[in-house]
Design an enzyme around this catalytic site. Structure first.
Site, mmCIF file in Angstrom:
data_model
loop_
_atom_site.group_PDB
_atom_site.id
_atom_site.type_symbol
_atom_site.label_atom_id
_atom_site.label_comp_id
_atom_site.label_asym_id
_atom_site.label_seq_id
_atom_site.Cartn_x
_atom_site.Cartn_y
_atom_site.Cartn_z
ATOM 1 N N LYS A 94 138.946 82.514 74.542
ATOM 2 C CA LYS A 94 138.469 83.422 73.491
ATOM 3 C C LYS A 94 136.945 83.511 73.560
ATOM 4 C CE LYS A 94 137.745 81.767 69.105
ATOM 5 N NZ LYS A 94 136.444 82.073 68.511
ATOM 6 N N ASN A 95 136.280 82.347 73.684
ATOM 7 C CA ASN A 95 134.823 82.321 73.583
ATOM 8 C C ASN A 95 134.118 82.769 74.852
ATOM 9 O OD1 ASN A 95 135.221 81.584 71.007
ATOM 10 N ND2 ASN A 95 134.705 79.416 71.282
ATOM 11 N N ARG A 103 131.776 86.528 63.499
ATOM 12 C CA ARG A 103 130.455 85.967 63.840
ATOM 13 C C ARG A 103 130.075 86.390 65.261
ATOM 14 N NH1 ARG A 103 125.872 82.491 62.789
ATOM 15 N NH2 ARG A 103 125.313 81.600 64.773
ATOM 16 N N CYS A 148 130.120 80.933 56.911
ATOM 17 C CA CYS A 148 131.577 81.100 56.972
ATOM 18 C C CYS A 148 132.196 79.763 56.542
ATOM 19 C CB CYS A 148 132.009 81.475 58.380
ATOM 20 S SG CYS A 148 131.749 80.126 59.512
ATOM 21 N N ARG A 154 125.701 78.652 59.428
ATOM 22 C CA ARG A 154 125.617 79.502 60.623
ATOM 23 C C ARG A 154 124.320 80.331 60.699
ATOM 24 N NH1 ARG A 154 130.974 79.827 62.593
ATOM 25 N NH2 ARG A 154 130.138 80.109 64.657
ATOM 26 N N ILE A 181 120.790 82.053 62.266
ATOM 27 C CA ILE A 181 120.602 82.715 63.567
ATOM 28 C C ILE A 181 119.137 82.652 64.002
ATOM 29 C CG2 ILE A 181 122.575 84.268 63.257
ATOM 30 C CD1 ILE A 181 120.518 86.498 62.603
ATOM 31 N N ASP A 227 135.226 72.047 68.135
ATOM 32 C CA ASP A 227 136.375 72.934 67.898
ATOM 33 C C ASP A 227 137.708 72.216 68.011
ATOM 34 O OD1 ASP A 227 134.901 75.907 69.387
ATOM 35 O OD2 ASP A 227 134.698 74.974 67.420
ATOM 36 N N ARG A 285 143.277 84.486 64.855
ATOM 37 C CA ARG A 285 141.976 84.889 65.404
ATOM 38 C C ARG A 285 141.780 84.281 66.786
ATOM 39 N NH1 ARG A 285 137.317 82.977 62.279
ATOM 40 N NH2 ARG A 285 136.387 83.742 64.202
HETATM 41 C C1 EPZ Z 1 130.125 79.061 69.422
HETATM 42 O O1 EPZ Z 1 129.681 79.426 68.134
HETATM 43 C C2 EPZ Z 1 131.643 79.200 69.382
HETATM 44 N N1 EPZ Z 1 132.005 80.590 69.079
HETATM 45 C C3 EPZ Z 1 132.219 78.279 68.317
HETATM 46 O O2 EPZ Z 1 133.630 78.386 68.379
HETATM 47 C C4 EPZ Z 1 131.833 76.839 68.646
HETATM 48 O O3 EPZ Z 1 132.295 75.988 67.609
HETATM 49 C C5 EPZ Z 1 130.305 76.736 68.738
HETATM 50 O O4 EPZ Z 1 129.809 77.685 69.718
HETATM 51 C C6 EPZ Z 1 129.853 75.349 69.150
HETATM 52 O O5 EPZ Z 1 130.448 75.006 70.369
HETATM 53 C C7 EPZ Z 1 131.964 81.513 70.062
HETATM 54 O O6 EPZ Z 1 131.612 81.224 71.191
HETATM 55 C C8 EPZ Z 1 132.401 82.890 69.680
HETATM 56 P P1 EPZ Z 1 126.231 77.447 67.961
HETATM 57 P P2 EPZ Z 1 128.072 79.592 67.852
HETATM 58 O O7 EPZ Z 1 125.219 78.526 67.903
HETATM 59 O O8 EPZ Z 1 127.441 80.159 69.055
HETATM 60 C C9 EPZ Z 1 123.305 75.892 64.614
HETATM 61 C C10 EPZ Z 1 135.794 78.673 67.520
HETATM 62 O O9 EPZ Z 1 136.496 78.074 66.699
HETATM 63 N N2 EPZ Z 1 122.525 77.114 64.882
HETATM 64 O O10 EPZ Z 1 126.346 76.603 69.186
HETATM 65 O O11 EPZ Z 1 127.922 80.295 66.568
HETATM 66 C C11 EPZ Z 1 124.617 76.227 63.906
HETATM 67 O O12 EPZ Z 1 124.424 76.331 62.511
HETATM 68 C C12 EPZ Z 1 134.322 78.891 67.231
HETATM 69 O O13 EPZ Z 1 136.198 79.138 68.609
HETATM 70 C C13 EPZ Z 1 121.268 77.249 64.307
HETATM 71 O O14 EPZ Z 1 120.799 76.381 63.582
HETATM 72 O O15 EPZ Z 1 127.670 78.070 67.673
HETATM 73 C C14 EPZ Z 1 125.506 75.061 64.237
HETATM 74 O O16 EPZ Z 1 125.225 73.993 63.341
HETATM 75 C C15 EPZ Z 1 133.905 78.232 65.923
HETATM 76 N N3 EPZ Z 1 120.549 78.400 64.544
HETATM 77 C C16 EPZ Z 1 125.033 74.669 65.647
HETATM 78 O O17 EPZ Z 1 123.752 75.299 65.831
HETATM 79 C C17 EPZ Z 1 121.034 79.395 65.362
HETATM 80 O O18 EPZ Z 1 120.316 80.415 65.557
HETATM 81 C C18 EPZ Z 1 125.979 75.137 66.749
HETATM 82 O O19 EPZ Z 1 126.077 76.533 66.656
HETATM 83 C C19 EPZ Z 1 122.308 79.233 65.937
HETATM 84 C C20 EPZ Z 1 123.042 78.083 65.689
#
Ligand code: EPZ
Length: 417
Positions: free
Chosen positions: A22-23, A92, A116, A121, A123, A306, A397
């Site tokens: 998916k990711n 997201r 969420c 979350r 950015i 995850d 999803r």
């Molecule tokens: C990706 O989400 C995955 N989703 C998530 O899978 C997965 O849990 C996550 O990576 C971690 O491996 C997709 O790929 C579509 P992150 P992402 O940015 O990119 C913080 C599932 O169930 N952060 O690595 O959103 C954030 O708050 C989903 O398949 C910031 O602080 O995850 C979190 O605490 C859920 N600022 C940590 O980093 C930012 O600008 C990890 O988030 C971005 C993130």
């Protein structure tokens, strides 16, 4: 709201074909925008997130159509860079459209993504990356706009190895002038998959999977590419934890065990037997799970966040102690109160989830997020008696035809719309 009706207690037997990731699919769909042409994603998972992202891309002007199991995208005639806010609230991953749109059109407008069920979350890492490449940010507390007269390669050090930010910056830098170096980047296999897809379209990117990615900007990327994403390691891990919990003998097909060593080590140190042969993983589970001891979630290659809820559900159905520390998301514990309805001895203390294994009994529970929902399915399959799992739309999803695939293994599970 759909629900599963599950009668637990059955061991599972047979073969399970693991879907494509998916990711990977979501980020590759978004990055296809860079090619101004046609792209086919082979064996694209037919899951709700892919369907939602397809709708968002159609509203931008893309043609997105299924051809059997393949997803054909034609992004020649994108006529707006304003990402639909209603639909992107549901997904997201719509954020992954921003880098490609900014790179191709030098302007993009999108809704500020909310938090969420699993965390706030933010950015900020994405935003900082786009600014470092030369984009100027505008907008208000609802929407964010970026525009750039030109995008220039830069050295970008991420404050945290964010998967999405790494992918967004990679895609945006692919068409920037000069070299971009992304340091402290995410190492997830899905990041490597995106690099391989972009390079197949003519990009020049090296280093994905390590802590430093180098992107040498090119004039343009070309379409006409057919790409098959890697297997879904989270679906694979979810099934391994399911069979460990219910018992049985299952062959998982279409996997690459190399990229889930950490997970396989955790599972095979439990009470089951796991063997790997080519693209198959065989799991033989004949006794209840024992405790996993201490587990800490962290960015790849360590234990994935995850699979946190699924591991806890498995631990609840076994014997012994497990303490999992969640270090990636700040609010991924909603599923715990639902697991307690099965009689699970589980509690949250700060970012630790502690379990004393025991017997589970059928209950009526409510899923509020994707992976927490899968944990409730594992709980229900391992409980004695009948359960109802509400909120199946959260689970769909990320898992395609889960009830049919589990039913084929002997699970008593019915989808009620
Ligand atoms: C990706 O989400 C995955 N989703 C998530 O899978 C997965 O849990 C996550 O990576 C971690 O491996 C997709 O790929 C579509 P992150 P992402 O940015 O990119 C913080 C599932 O169930 N952060 O690595 O959103 C954030 O708050 C989903 O398949 C910031 O602080 O995850 C979190 O605490 C859920 N600022 C940590 O980093 C930012 O600008 C990890 O988030 C971005 C993130």
């Amino acid at each position: 709201m759909s629900k599963y009706e599950i009668t637990g207690g059955n061991a599972l037997y047979g073969e399970y074909a693991v879907q494509r990731a998916k990711n990977s699919a979501l980020t590759i769909m978004s990055a296809s925008i860079l090619t101004r042409g046609e792209v086919t994603i082979k064996n694209c998972p037919k899951i709700a997130d892919v369907i939602t992202l397809s709708k968002i891309m159609r509203k931008l002007g893309a043609i997105v159509e299924w051809d059997g199991d393949d997803l054909n995208l034609d992004v020649k005639n994108i006529y707006t860079t304003r990402v639909n806010e209603k639909l992107s609230e549901q997904l997201r991953a719509s954020l992954f459209l921003v880098g490609p749109l900014l790179a191709r059109f030098k302007t993009v407008s999108f809704a500020r993504p909310g938090g969420c069920a699993i965390g706030s979350r933010p950015i900020d890492i994405h935003i900082d990356g786009f600014k470092r490449l030369g984009a100027v940010m505008g907008g208000d507390d609802e929407r964010i706009n970026f525009f750039a007269t030109r995008l220039t390669g830069a050295r970008i050090r991420l404050k945290y190895p964010s998967v999405g930010a790494t992918e967004n910056i990679m895609s945006c830098a692919a068409l920037a002038d000069g070299e971009t170096v992304i340091e402290n980047c995410a190492r997830e296999p899905e990041v490597v998959d995106l690099q391989n897809f972009l390079n197949a379209c003519g990009a020049r990117i090296v280093g994905a999977g390590s802590g430093v990615i180098r992107v040498y900007g090119v004039e343009k990327l070309v379409g006409g590419v057919t790409y098959e994403p890697i297997f879904d390691r989270i679906e694979c891990g979810s099934l391994l934890l399911t069979v460990l919990s219910t018992g049985g003998k299952v062959t998982l097909k279409g996997v690459n065990a190399q990229i889930i060593c950490n997970l396989l080590e955790k599972i095979s140190n439990n009470t089951c037997k796991v063997t790997v042969y080519n693209d198959r993983i065989y799991i033989n589970s004949s006794s209840r799970p024992c405790g996993f001891g201490n587990v800490v979630t962290a960015p790849y290659p360590l234990f994935p966040t995850d699979l946190h809820p699924q591991l806890i559900a498995c631990a609840c159905s076994g014997e012994g102690k497990t303490v999992l520390t969640e270090t990636v998301f700040d609010r991924r514990f909603a599923y715990v109160d639902q697991l307690k309805k099965f009689g699970a001895n589980v509690r949250v203390d700060g970012s630790d989830v502690s379990v004393e294994g025991g017997r589970l009994f059928g209950a009526e529970v409510f899923a509020t997020d994707l992976r927490g929902g899968m944990a409730l399915v594992i709980g229900a399959l391992s409980a004695n008696g009948r359960s109802v799992v509400h909120g199946v739309e959260h689970i769909e999803r990320g898992y395609s035809n889960l009830h049919k695939k589990l039913g084929a293994l002997g699970a008593q599970i019915k989808l009620i719309h």
